[in-house]
Write an enzyme that holds these catalytic residues in place. Structure first.
Site, PDB file in Angstrom:
ATOM      1  N   LYS A 134       0.822  -0.899   0.041  1.00 37.75           N
ATOM      2  CA  LYS A 134       0.321   0.110   0.260  1.00 37.75           C
ATOM      3  C   LYS A 134       0.790   1.802   0.372  1.00 37.75           C
ATOM      4  CE  LYS A 134      -1.684   1.131   3.922  1.00 37.75           C
ATOM      5  NZ  LYS A 134      -0.980   2.825   4.223  1.00 37.75           N
ATOM      6  N   ASN A 135       1.730   1.408   0.884  1.00 38.43           N
ATOM      7  CA  ASN A 135       2.598   2.391   0.975  1.00 38.43           C
ATOM      8  C   ASN A 135       3.493   3.002  -0.390  1.00 38.43           C
ATOM      9  OD1 ASN A 135       1.194   3.146   3.138  1.00 38.43           O
ATOM     10  ND2 ASN A 135       2.731   2.197   4.410  1.00 38.43           N
ATOM     11  N   ASP A 171       5.560   0.648  11.847  1.00 39.70           N
ATOM     12  CA  ASP A 171       4.255  -0.432  11.780  1.00 39.70           C
ATOM     13  C   ASP A 171       3.917  -1.390  11.718  1.00 39.70           C
ATOM     14  OD1 ASP A 171       3.579   1.806   8.145  1.00 39.70           O
ATOM     15  OD2 ASP A 171       3.710   2.420  10.458  1.00 39.70           O
ATOM     16  N   ARG A 204      -8.226  -0.873   4.754  1.00 34.14           N
ATOM     17  CA  ARG A 204      -7.270   0.024   4.900  1.00 34.14           C
ATOM     18  C   ARG A 204      -6.317  -0.197   4.038  1.00 34.14           C
ATOM     19  NH1 ARG A 204      -6.683   5.546   7.755  1.00 34.14           N
ATOM     20  NH2 ARG A 204      -5.376   5.760   5.635  1.00 34.14           N
TER      21      ARG A 204
HETATM   22  C1  EPZ Z   1       4.640   6.804   6.188  1.00 35.05           C
HETATM   23  O1  EPZ Z   1       4.062   7.925   6.966  1.00 35.05           O
HETATM   24  C2  EPZ Z   1       3.435   5.553   6.124  1.00 35.05           C
HETATM   25  N1  EPZ Z   1       2.792   5.898   5.663  1.00 35.05           N
HETATM   26  C3  EPZ Z   1       3.356   5.391   7.675  1.00 35.05           C
HETATM   27  O2  EPZ Z   1       2.378   3.755   7.575  1.00 35.05           O
HETATM   28  C4  EPZ Z   1       3.988   4.661   8.582  1.00 35.05           C
HETATM   29  O3  EPZ Z   1       3.729   4.961   9.632  1.00 35.05           O
HETATM   30  C5  EPZ Z   1       5.629   6.144   8.301  1.00 35.05           C
HETATM   31  O4  EPZ Z   1       5.812   6.299   7.140  1.00 35.05           O
HETATM   32  C6  EPZ Z   1       6.959   6.031   9.272  1.00 35.05           C
HETATM   33  O5  EPZ Z   1       6.728   4.442   8.218  1.00 35.05           O
HETATM   34  C7  EPZ Z   1       2.515   5.748   3.795  1.00 35.05           C
HETATM   35  O6  EPZ Z   1       3.505   5.931   3.533  1.00 35.05           O
HETATM   36  C8  EPZ Z   1       1.401   6.471   3.796  1.00 35.05           C
HETATM   37  P1  EPZ Z   1       6.971  10.286   8.208  1.00 35.05           P
HETATM   38  P2  EPZ Z   1       4.164   9.765   6.937  1.00 35.05           P
HETATM   39  O7  EPZ Z   1       6.383  11.529   7.733  1.00 35.05           O
HETATM   40  O8  EPZ Z   1       5.393   9.737   5.430  1.00 35.05           O
HETATM   41  C9  EPZ Z   1       6.976  14.010  11.934  1.00 35.05           C
HETATM   42  C10 EPZ Z   1      -0.034   2.561   8.267  1.00 35.05           C
HETATM   43  O9  EPZ Z   1       0.630   1.640   9.136  1.00 35.05           O
HETATM   44  N2  EPZ Z   1       7.139  14.253  10.879  1.00 35.05           N
HETATM   45  O10 EPZ Z   1       7.691  10.096   7.783  1.00 35.05           O
HETATM   46  O11 EPZ Z   1       2.997  10.385   7.150  1.00 35.05           O
HETATM   47  C11 EPZ Z   1       6.023  13.116  12.005  1.00 35.05           C
HETATM   48  O12 EPZ Z   1       4.485  13.346  12.388  1.00 35.05           O
HETATM   49  C12 EPZ Z   1       0.876   3.638   8.298  1.00 35.05           C
HETATM   50  O13 EPZ Z   1       0.491   1.802   6.442  1.00 35.05           O
HETATM   51  C13 EPZ Z   1       7.432  15.589  10.896  1.00 35.05           C
HETATM   52  O14 EPZ Z   1       6.716  16.058  12.260  1.00 35.05           O
HETATM   53  O15 EPZ Z   1       5.312   9.095   8.363  1.00 35.05           O
HETATM   54  C14 EPZ Z   1       6.194  11.292  12.454  1.00 35.05           C
HETATM   55  O16 EPZ Z   1       6.235  12.044  14.136  1.00 35.05           O
HETATM   56  C15 EPZ Z   1       1.402   4.504   9.442  1.00 35.05           C
HETATM   57  N3  EPZ Z   1       6.628  16.611   9.564  1.00 35.05           N
HETATM   58  C16 EPZ Z   1       7.291  11.449  12.122  1.00 35.05           C
HETATM   59  O17 EPZ Z   1       7.585  12.686  11.576  1.00 35.05           O
HETATM   60  C17 EPZ Z   1       6.390  16.462   9.105  1.00 35.05           C
HETATM   61  O18 EPZ Z   1       6.241  17.275   7.694  1.00 35.05           O
HETATM   62  C18 EPZ Z   1       7.634  10.601  10.969  1.00 35.05           C
HETATM   63  O19 EPZ Z   1       6.702  10.487  10.057  1.00 35.05           O
HETATM   64  C19 EPZ Z   1       6.571  14.678   8.484  1.00 35.05           C
HETATM   65  C20 EPZ Z   1       6.744  14.466   9.739  1.00 35.05           C
END
Ligand code: EPZ
Length: 440
Positions: free
Chosen positions: A22-23, A309, A401
């Site tokens: 999915k990701n 995850d 999802r």
């Molecule tokens: C991706 O989310 C995945 N989703 C998530 O999978 C996964 O948990 C996550 O990466 C971490 O591996 C998809 O790929 C669609 P991040 P993403 O930006 O990109 C902070 C699942 O279960 N952050 O790497 O949204 C954020 O709050 C889902 O399939 C900022 O502060 O995660 C977090 O604490 C859930 N500012 C950390 O960084 C930003 O602009 C990592 O988030 C962006 C992120």
């Protein structure tokens, strides 16, 4: 809302096939917006988020043909709308992945700010700062991000150092940089396999991306991108979830169509705990479980470390392991929602900020539970498989999802699980799984 009814106590055995990731599929679908020509994606998982992303692309004006269920032919030759509305973004945060492609190809984009979710506040500030570094004007208005390229023209390549590793942030900016003028360098970029997969697609479309999969990615902008065909990588988190399912039921599973290299840290941790994981061939694992599991601590971190995850599924497994395991969640600030549901089944878990201590082994008892997010729901299913008696899991739309027909795949390897449908319209239409008999 659909529910799952599970009666635990059966050891899983047999063969299960892993679906596409999915990701990886979500950003690859968004990447089609970068070109006026057709992008064909194979091995797409049949899950709710893919249907939502397809709907978003069609709302923007793209056409999406499906010669078969897991193949989409996407053509973004007539994009008329440059906006991802709140209704869609609030159901799926990954909708923000259209921001980079729209801004880069059309010089403008309007995307609703995603807002927080069950596992954390999840801002996109790092995405927006990076777009500004590529020359875009970015403003927030009425809950929307409104972004414009300089003079409505092309973005300009630049140096970007991410303050924090962000997966979709890296993907969004990498896509935008493919059509920018000059070279863009991303430092402290995320290294997840899904990013390498996206870069592979972009390069097939004619982009010049180097270093994907490492923390330094270099993108040399080109005038335009063309058509391409691409097969999405297997889902490493679904693979990890089925390894946990075999282990928690002390079963014996053959997991096919997976890519073990993408979850080396997970396989390593499960082996430390005592699970036997044999690589039969480069895309097949044989997982079996000796009598006793040993509790081991784990810390979630960006790839290639142990993925957040898989944290919830690991917690469920640790309820059945000898000793105390401390689970440290460093990626999201609120990702222990499943713990209180597992406690309702009798699990011994204590939470202290970003640390969860799990003591085991503890016999679990079936109970009515509520799923709070995608991976939390997977951990409740695992607990239900080993619990005594019946477990009812509500709000399984969360699991739909990101897992393709998980109850059918589990039933096929011996689990006593069924979906209790709320009503015919609500859930996804039934489709037979590859290699499975069609259900009547
Ligand atoms: C991706 O989310 C995945 N989703 C998530 O999978 C996964 O948990 C996550 O990466 C971490 O591996 C998809 O790929 C669609 P991040 P993403 O930006 O990109 C902070 C699942 O279960 N952050 O790497 O949204 C954020 O709050 C889902 O399939 C900022 O502060 O995660 C977090 O604490 C859930 N500012 C950390 O960084 C930003 O602009 C990592 O988030 C962006 C992120």
């Amino acid at each position: 809302m659909d529910k799952f009814r599970i009666t635990g106590g059966r050891a899983l055995s047999g063969r299960v096939s892993i679906s596409g990731a999915k990701n990886s599929a979500l950003p690859c679908m968004a990447a089609a917006l970068l070109s006026a020509e057709t992008v064909t994606l194979h091995n797409l998982p049949y899950v709710r988020d893919i249907i939502t992303q397809r709907r978003l692309l069609e709302d923007l004006g793209a056409t999406v043909l499906t010669p078969e269920l897991r193949t989409h032919k996407i053509s973004a030759s007539h994009i008329e709308l440059f906006e991802a509305p709140y209704e869609l973004v609030r159901t799926m945060r990954a909708s923000v992945l259209v921001l980079g492609p729209l801004l880069s190809r059309f010089g403008k984009a309007k995307v609703s700010l995603p807002g927080g979710c069950a596992i954390g506040t999840r801002p996109i500030d790092l995405h927006l700062v990076a777009f500004e570094k590529l020359g875009a004007e970015v403003k927030l208005e009425g809950g929307n991000v409104i972004a414009r390229a300089p003079n409505g023209g092309r973005l300009v390549g630049g140096e970007i150092q991410f303050d924090k590793v962000t997966v979709t942030g890296t993907e969004n900016v990498m896509m935008a940089a493919t059509l920018a003028r000059g070279v863009t360098v991303l430092q402290n970029a995320a290294c997840e396999p899904e990013i390498t997969d996206l870069a592979e697609l972009l390069n097939k479309m004619g982009a010049r991306v180097r270093g994907a999969g490492t923390s330094r990615i270099e993108i040399e902008g080109v005038e335009e991108l063309g058509s391409a065909q691409h097969t999405i990588i297997p889902d490493r988190i679904e693979t990890g979830t089925f390894i946990a399912a075999a282990a928690i039921t002390q079963g014996d599973l053959e997991i096919k169509d997976c890519q073990p290299l993408h979850l080396a840290a997970v396989i390593d941790k499960f082996r430390q705990v005592g699970v036997s994981i044999e690589e039969i061939n480069p895309s097949t694992l044989r997982v079996s479980c000796p009598k006793k599991l040993t509790a081991k601590d784990v810390t979630t971190q960006p790839h290639p470390q142990f993925p957040t995850d898989m944290q919830a599924q690991y917690m469920a497994l640790m309820t059945q392991a000898e000793g105390k395991a401390v689970i440290e969640e460093t990626v999201f600030e609120n990702r222990f929602m499943h713990a209180s549901e597992l406690q309702r089944m009798g699990a011994r878990i204590s939470i202290d900020g970003r640390h969860a201590s799990v003591t085991g082994p503890t016999p679990l008892t079936g109970a009515p539970l509520i799923a709070s997010d995608l991976r939390a729901s997977a951990s409740l299913v695992l607990a239900g498989l080993v619990a005594k008696g019946e477990t009812i899991i509500d709000r399984v739309y969360h699991i739909d999802r990101g897992y393709e027909k998980i109850e059918a795949k589990l039933r096929n390897v011996g689990a006593d699980i069924e979906r209790i449908r709320e009503s015919v319209t609500a859930s996804l239409p039934h489709v037979p799984q590859p290699g499975m008999a069609a259900e009547v």
